[in-house]
Design a protein around this motif. Structure first.
Motif, mmCIF file in Angstrom:
data_model
loop_
_atom_site.group_PDB
_atom_site.id
_atom_site.type_symbol
_atom_site.label_atom_id
_atom_site.label_comp_id
_atom_site.label_asym_id
_atom_site.label_seq_id
_atom_site.Cartn_x
_atom_site.Cartn_y
_atom_site.Cartn_z
ATOM 1 N N PRO A 74 4.879 -0.322 16.731
ATOM 2 C CA PRO A 74 6.012 -0.488 15.814
ATOM 3 C C PRO A 74 7.306 -0.691 16.611
ATOM 4 O O PRO A 74 7.498 -0.098 17.665
ATOM 5 C CB PRO A 74 6.041 0.843 15.049
ATOM 6 N N THR A 75 8.191 -1.548 16.119
ATOM 7 C CA THR A 75 9.444 -1.829 16.802
ATOM 8 C C THR A 75 10.618 -1.227 16.032
ATOM 9 O O THR A 75 10.485 -0.830 14.876
ATOM 10 C CB THR A 75 9.655 -3.340 16.939
ATOM 11 N N GLY A 76 11.781 -1.167 16.688
ATOM 12 C CA GLY A 76 12.973 -0.594 16.074
ATOM 13 C C GLY A 76 13.732 -1.586 15.216
ATOM 14 O O GLY A 76 13.212 -2.631 14.816
ATOM 15 N N MET A 121 0.838 -1.207 0.000
ATOM 16 C CA MET A 121 0.000 0.000 0.000
ATOM 17 C C MET A 121 0.869 1.251 0.000
ATOM 18 O O MET A 121 1.808 1.351 0.781
ATOM 19 C CB MET A 121 -0.893 0.014 1.246
ATOM 20 N N LYS A 122 0.553 2.179 -0.865
ATOM 21 C CA LYS A 122 1.284 3.437 -0.929
ATOM 22 C C LYS A 122 0.744 4.408 0.117
ATOM 23 O O LYS A 122 -0.474 4.541 0.286
ATOM 24 C CB LYS A 122 1.151 4.049 -2.322
ATOM 25 N N VAL A 123 1.649 5.082 0.839
ATOM 26 C CA VAL A 123 1.264 6.107 1.811
ATOM 27 C C VAL A 123 1.743 7.452 1.278
ATOM 28 O O VAL A 123 2.931 7.662 1.066
ATOM 29 C CB VAL A 123 1.867 5.832 3.199
ATOM 30 N N LEU A 154 4.460 -2.115 6.677
ATOM 31 C CA LEU A 154 3.480 -1.050 6.446
ATOM 32 C C LEU A 154 3.252 -0.246 7.715
ATOM 33 O O LEU A 154 3.074 0.970 7.665
ATOM 34 C CB LEU A 154 2.152 -1.627 5.957
ATOM 35 N N LEU A 155 3.303 -0.903 8.860
ATOM 36 C CA LEU A 155 3.130 -0.194 10.125
ATOM 37 C C LEU A 155 4.133 0.955 10.226
ATOM 38 O O LEU A 155 3.798 2.065 10.653
ATOM 39 C CB LEU A 155 3.304 -1.172 11.283
ATOM 40 N N HIS A 156 5.370 0.698 9.812
ATOM 41 C CA HIS A 156 6.403 1.740 9.858
ATOM 42 C C HIS A 156 6.136 2.850 8.859
ATOM 43 O O HIS A 156 6.532 3.991 9.079
ATOM 44 C CB HIS A 156 7.780 1.117 9.619
ATOM 45 N N ARG A 157 5.464 2.544 7.743
ATOM 46 C CA ARG A 157 5.162 3.584 6.756
ATOM 47 C C ARG A 157 4.067 4.529 7.236
ATOM 48 O O ARG A 157 3.839 5.582 6.639
ATOM 49 C CB ARG A 157 4.773 2.946 5.422
ATOM 50 N N LEU A 203 3.008 4.404 18.917
ATOM 51 C CA LEU A 203 1.816 3.566 18.953
ATOM 52 C C LEU A 203 0.959 3.949 17.750
ATOM 53 O O LEU A 203 0.948 5.117 17.335
ATOM 54 C CB LEU A 203 1.005 3.801 20.233
ATOM 55 N N VAL A 204 0.248 2.972 17.195
ATOM 56 C CA VAL A 204 -0.650 3.259 16.078
ATOM 57 C C VAL A 204 -2.038 2.729 16.429
ATOM 58 O O VAL A 204 -2.201 1.548 16.761
ATOM 59 C CB VAL A 204 -0.160 2.622 14.762
#
Length: 439
Positions: free
Chosen positions: A378-380, A1-3, A112-115, A40-41
């Motif tokens: 999200p993690t590092g 998915m594009k952000v 994707l979570l990081h995006r 957090l998301v």
């Protein structure tokens, strides 16, 4: 998915910070905190008859009002000692996600979570740049994900929870019910030191990050397996950490061919442990660190690992936490960081870093737009890290684990029969009956 980033704005407090509050001192633990962002998301379903622009405007207005109470988050960190509360503001980024929220929630993935985040978690800007960033990501279906991004120099997980309760209350029209307490620097005075803080330097890697869900329906069985004479009633967090730790130890041994000592490190909220206790809404990095250890292969059964975790908690609560108030607190924390760094570098010890965001009430985060479908962490970019959070809905007693390991270790870990007896690898977040039409 594009952000796609649509626009970035600066959200200032709705009322100027008074002159006598313009300088905010960091406490000792803030000074020693790592230069990273925490995140957090929160994922929300679309609201009928509310446009993207209306949602965005509501979030920005309520955030502005919230920053009046949480004014240090709108300031700038200076010299690892103070925050200049100059009302520079928080960054608010609006983004479009080309795709459906339901598609992502069917099979969540870390990439994707990081995006959905405004920048890298390990960005050095955590020490000098914006303290708080919010990215509102709107999917094509109208569903949205709000990424909360905060400098670890000013906030631990509990502080973020306090802020989210304050923002939610403000959005719902009763913001005065959540009053933050900014007295950590008087409880734990900062130090002036010229040397670099004694950080634990983690090896940068490209870990494999995977999600495992421990359903609430299996938690009683897991806790029963984790129980022993010394810990007859383990908590669900202790039980989940223990079964994950056992499976990681097995993976380490399988790939190295050697049984090594193992250390599980965990941050601990000291607000209620310290004497006298701190106020519940006290903000800052009010955490200490415990280390549970195994020295014999016979100690790696789940119940034995729970006993080691509980033993380390008891030792911390009875002997370590009191040292935060004495004049040698700085030296004590330096000793911990030095010892942890040495253990991470040793070839004869396997070191696992863990954190838990369970029981923070994150699923109660309602900005006037409903409660979240799902909350994620999200993690590092470091390996041998495990982060826990409550499962979707927050009320079923389940736990999600995000596990970061090397590719070789993950390949063994994710096939471990004992782990898979309690955990499901990356199931869909969605209840297909409840959310099919909503998303």
């Amino acid at each position: 998915m594009k952000v796609e980033i649509i626009k970035t704005e600066i959200i200032k407090p709705s009322s100027p910070t008074p002159p006598h509050l313009k300088t905010f001192k960091l406490c000792l633990m803030d000074q020693l905190a790592p230069v990273v962002y925490g995140s957090l998301v929160f994922f929300y379903q679309a609201k009928n008859n509310i446009t993207v622009q209306q949602t965005s405007q509501h979030l920005k207005k309520s955030l502005s009002e919230t920053l009046t109470r949480f004014y240090p988050l709108a300031g700038t960190i200076k010299g690892n000692s103070i925050v200049e509360c100059n009302d520079d503001g928080a960054h608010f980024i609006q983004a479009r996600v080309h795709g459906l929220l339901s598609t992502y929630l069917q099979k969540p993935n870390s990439e994707l979570l990081h995006r959905l985040l405004p920048m890298e978690i390990e960005s050095p800007k955590a020490a000098t740049g914006p303290i708080l960033l919010i990215q509102a990501n709107f999917f094509d279906c109208g569903g949205f994900a709000i990424a909360i991004f905060f400098s670890h120099k000013l906030a631990d997980a509990s502080t973020v929870g306090i802020f989210l309760k304050g923002w939610s209350a403000t959005a719902l029209g009763h913001g005065d019910k959540v009053v933050p307490v900014f007295n950590a620097a008087s409880e734990f005075p900062p130090r002036e030191f010229s040397t670099q803080r004694p950080a634990v330097v983690l090896e940068k890697a490209k870990p494999v990050v995977k999600r495992f869900v421990f359903d609430g329906s299996k938690m009683a069985m897991l806790k029963s397996k984790a129980a022993s004479l010394s810990v007859p009633q383990p908590t669900r967090v202790e039980a989940v950490f223990a079964v994950i730790w056992r499976s990681i130890i097995a993976a380490w041994k399988s790939n190295s061919g050697v049984s090594k000592h193992s250390v599980l490190a965990q941050s601990v909220n000291i607000r209620k442990l310290i004497d006298p206790p701190l106020e519940e809404n006290c903000t800052g990095n009010l955490v200490g660190y415990l280390a549970a250890k195994t020295e014999k292969e016979s100690e790696t059964e789940v119940r034995n690992l729970v006993a080691q975790i509980r033993k380390s908690k008891k030792e911390f609560a009875e002997n370590q936490v009191k040292r935060f108030r004495d004049k040698n607190a700085f030296e004590m924390l330096c000793e911990y960081f030095k010892a942890a760094g040495e253990m991470i570098r040793r070839d004869d010890i396997n070191f696992l870093i863990t954190t838990s965001l369970c029981n923070l009430g994150l699923y109660e985060t309602d900005f006037g737009l409903g409660k979240p479908l799902w909350v994620s962490i999200p993690t590092g970019s470091s390996k041998n890290i495990v982060a826990l959070i409550d499962t979707s809905g927050g009320g079923g007693g389940g736990i999600e684990a995000w596990v970061c390991l090397s590719e070789e270790d993950m390949a063994v870990f994710e096939r471990d029969p004992e782990l898979l007896g309690f955990a499901t690898p990356n199931p869909s977040v969605l209840d297909p009956v409840k959310w099919r039409s909503a998303l």
